[in-house]
Design a protein around this motif. Structure first.
Motif, short mmCIF file in Angstrom:
data_model
loop_
_atom_site.label_atom_id
_atom_site.label_comp_id
_atom_site.label_asym_id
_atom_site.label_seq_id
_atom_site.Cartn_x
_atom_site.Cartn_y
_atom_site.Cartn_z
N THR A 1 0.84 -1.19 0.00
CA THR A 1 0.00 0.00 0.00
C THR A 1 0.88 1.24 0.00
OG1 THR A 1 -1.72 -1.17 1.25
CG2 THR A 1 -1.83 1.24 1.19
N ILE A 2 0.64 2.12 -0.95
CA ILE A 2 1.35 3.39 -1.00
C ILE A 2 0.46 4.47 -0.39
CG2 ILE A 2 0.56 3.94 -3.34
CD1 ILE A 2 3.31 5.25 -3.82
N SER A 3 1.06 5.37 0.34
CA SER A 3 0.32 6.49 0.94
C SER A 3 1.27 7.68 1.05
CB SER A 3 -0.25 6.12 2.30
OG SER A 3 0.78 5.79 3.21
N ARG A 4 0.72 8.83 1.32
CA ARG A 4 1.56 10.02 1.47
C ARG A 4 0.96 10.93 2.52
NH1 ARG A 4 2.06 12.72 -4.14
NH2 ARG A 4 3.07 14.41 -2.95
N ASP A 5 1.83 11.71 3.13
CA ASP A 5 1.45 12.73 4.09
C ASP A 5 2.07 14.03 3.58
OD1 ASP A 5 1.17 14.51 6.21
OD2 ASP A 5 1.44 12.96 7.71
N ASN A 6 1.27 14.85 2.94
CA ASN A 6 1.82 16.07 2.35
C ASN A 6 2.31 17.06 3.41
OD1 ASN A 6 1.44 15.08 -0.20
ND2 ASN A 6 -0.36 16.33 -0.67
N ALA A 7 1.71 17.03 4.57
CA ALA A 7 2.16 17.93 5.65
C ALA A 7 3.57 17.55 6.12
CB ALA A 7 1.19 17.87 6.81
N LYS A 8 3.90 16.28 6.02
CA LYS A 8 5.23 15.81 6.44
C LYS A 8 6.16 15.62 5.25
CE LYS A 8 3.65 13.43 10.61
NZ LYS A 8 3.60 12.13 11.34
N ALA A 9 5.66 15.89 4.05
CA ALA A 9 6.46 15.72 2.83
C ALA A 9 7.08 14.32 2.78
CB ALA A 9 7.56 16.78 2.75
N THR A 10 6.26 13.33 3.02
CA THR A 10 6.74 11.95 3.09
C THR A 10 5.77 11.02 2.37
OG1 THR A 10 7.82 12.38 5.21
CG2 THR A 10 7.44 10.08 4.63
N VAL A 11 6.34 10.07 1.65
CA VAL A 11 5.55 9.00 1.04
C VAL A 11 5.97 7.69 1.68
CG1 VAL A 11 7.19 8.69 -0.88
CG2 VAL A 11 4.79 8.00 -1.15
N TYR A 12 5.00 6.80 1.81
CA TYR A 12 5.23 5.53 2.48
C TYR A 12 4.90 4.37 1.55
CZ TYR A 12 4.81 8.68 6.49
OH TYR A 12 4.98 9.72 7.36
N LEU A 13 5.52 3.24 1.84
CA LEU A 13 5.16 2.00 1.17
C LEU A 13 5.04 0.93 2.25
CD1 LEU A 13 4.65 0.66 -1.62
CD2 LEU A 13 7.02 -0.14 -1.52
N ARG A 14 3.82 0.54 2.52
CA ARG A 14 3.58 -0.52 3.48
C ARG A 14 3.62 -1.84 2.71
NH1 ARG A 14 3.90 -1.98 8.83
NH2 ARG A 14 2.48 -3.73 9.22
N MET A 15 4.45 -2.76 3.15
CA MET A 15 4.63 -4.03 2.46
C MET A 15 4.26 -5.16 3.41
SD MET A 15 8.23 -3.22 0.50
CE MET A 15 9.18 -3.17 2.02
N ASN A 16 3.22 -5.89 3.06
CA ASN A 16 2.76 -7.01 3.87
C ASN A 16 3.04 -8.32 3.15
OD1 ASN A 16 1.71 -5.29 5.86
ND2 ASN A 16 -0.26 -5.16 4.82
N ASN A 17 3.07 -9.40 3.93
CA ASN A 17 3.26 -10.74 3.38
C ASN A 17 4.44 -10.78 2.40
OD1 ASN A 17 2.79 -13.46 2.88
ND2 ASN A 17 1.23 -13.04 1.31
N LEU A 18 5.57 -10.30 2.87
CA LEU A 18 6.74 -10.23 2.01
C LEU A 18 7.23 -11.61 1.59
CD1 LEU A 18 8.52 -7.29 3.78
CD2 LEU A 18 8.00 -7.38 1.33
N LYS A 19 7.74 -11.68 0.37
CA LYS A 19 8.24 -12.93 -0.20
C LYS A 19 9.71 -12.74 -0.60
CE LYS A 19 3.66 -13.55 -2.28
NZ LYS A 19 2.92 -13.75 -3.54
N PRO A 20 10.44 -13.83 -0.71
CA PRO A 20 11.84 -13.70 -1.16
C PRO A 20 11.95 -12.97 -2.50
CG PRO A 20 11.49 -15.86 -0.22
CD PRO A 20 10.12 -15.21 -0.25
N ALA A 21 10.95 -13.12 -3.36
CA ALA A 21 10.98 -12.43 -4.66
C ALA A 21 10.88 -10.92 -4.53
CB ALA A 21 9.83 -12.95 -5.54
N ASP A 22 10.52 -10.42 -3.34
CA ASP A 22 10.45 -8.98 -3.11
C ASP A 22 11.82 -8.39 -2.77
OD1 ASP A 22 7.37 -9.60 -1.43
OD2 ASP A 22 7.61 -8.75 -3.44
N THR A 23 12.82 -9.24 -2.61
CA THR A 23 14.17 -8.76 -2.30
C THR A 23 14.70 -7.88 -3.41
OG1 THR A 23 14.68 -10.69 -0.94
CG2 THR A 23 16.54 -9.49 -1.89
N ALA A 24 15.09 -6.66 -3.04
CA ALA A 24 15.55 -5.68 -4.03
C ALA A 24 15.97 -4.40 -3.31
CB ALA A 24 14.45 -5.35 -5.03
N VAL A 25 16.59 -3.52 -4.06
CA VAL A 25 16.76 -2.15 -3.59
C VAL A 25 15.52 -1.37 -4.01
CG1 VAL A 25 18.14 -0.05 -3.74
CG2 VAL A 25 19.27 -2.29 -3.75
#
Length: 122
Positions: free
Chosen positions: A69-93
């Motif tokens: 899930t991607i979300s953002r807080d414009n007041a904090k000038a920050t974007v987030y990426l919530r990652m659930n149920n991670l898999k080995p295939a998600d390994t990356a930079v």
């Protein structure tokens, strides 16, 4: 100009969750759409998720739909990426990026962070 700094990566086990953050500075944060991309060793950079300037629209890559899930807080000038149920295939930079318009293409994004490593063990 937009400067982007990612954080929140790490080493986790399969099935775990992580939340990445990307702090922006420079140009007004609410004037840019934001995206997350990832690059695994030996592979091309891949689109993960993007969010519009207001946060009202989001789009996801097929491999992460329903888990990230991607979300953002414009007041904090920050974007987030919530990652659930991670898999080995998600390994990356994982990289955050800024663009004038929301989209999935790498070429659309003008500004990039330095990346944060996510490693998922099986």
């Amino acid at each position: 100009q937009v400067q982007l700094v990612e954080s929140g990566g790490g080493l986790v086990q399969s099935g775990a969750s992580l939340r990445l953050s990307c702090a922006a500075s420079g140009r007004a944060f609410s004037s840019v759409a934001m995206g997350w991309f990832r690059q695994a060793p030996g592979k091309e950079r891949e689109f993960v998720a993007a969010i519009s300037r207001s946060g009202g629209a989001t789009v996801y890559g097929d491999s992460v739909k329903g888990r990230f899930t991607i979300s953002r807080d414009n007041a904090k000038a920050t974007v987030y990426l919530r990652m659930n149920n991670l898999k080995p295939a998600d390994t990356a930079v994982y990289y955050c990026a800024a663009s004038s318009w929301v989209g999935t293409g790498i070429d659309r994004y003008d500004y990039w962070g330095q990346g944060t490593q996510v490693t998922v063990s099986s």
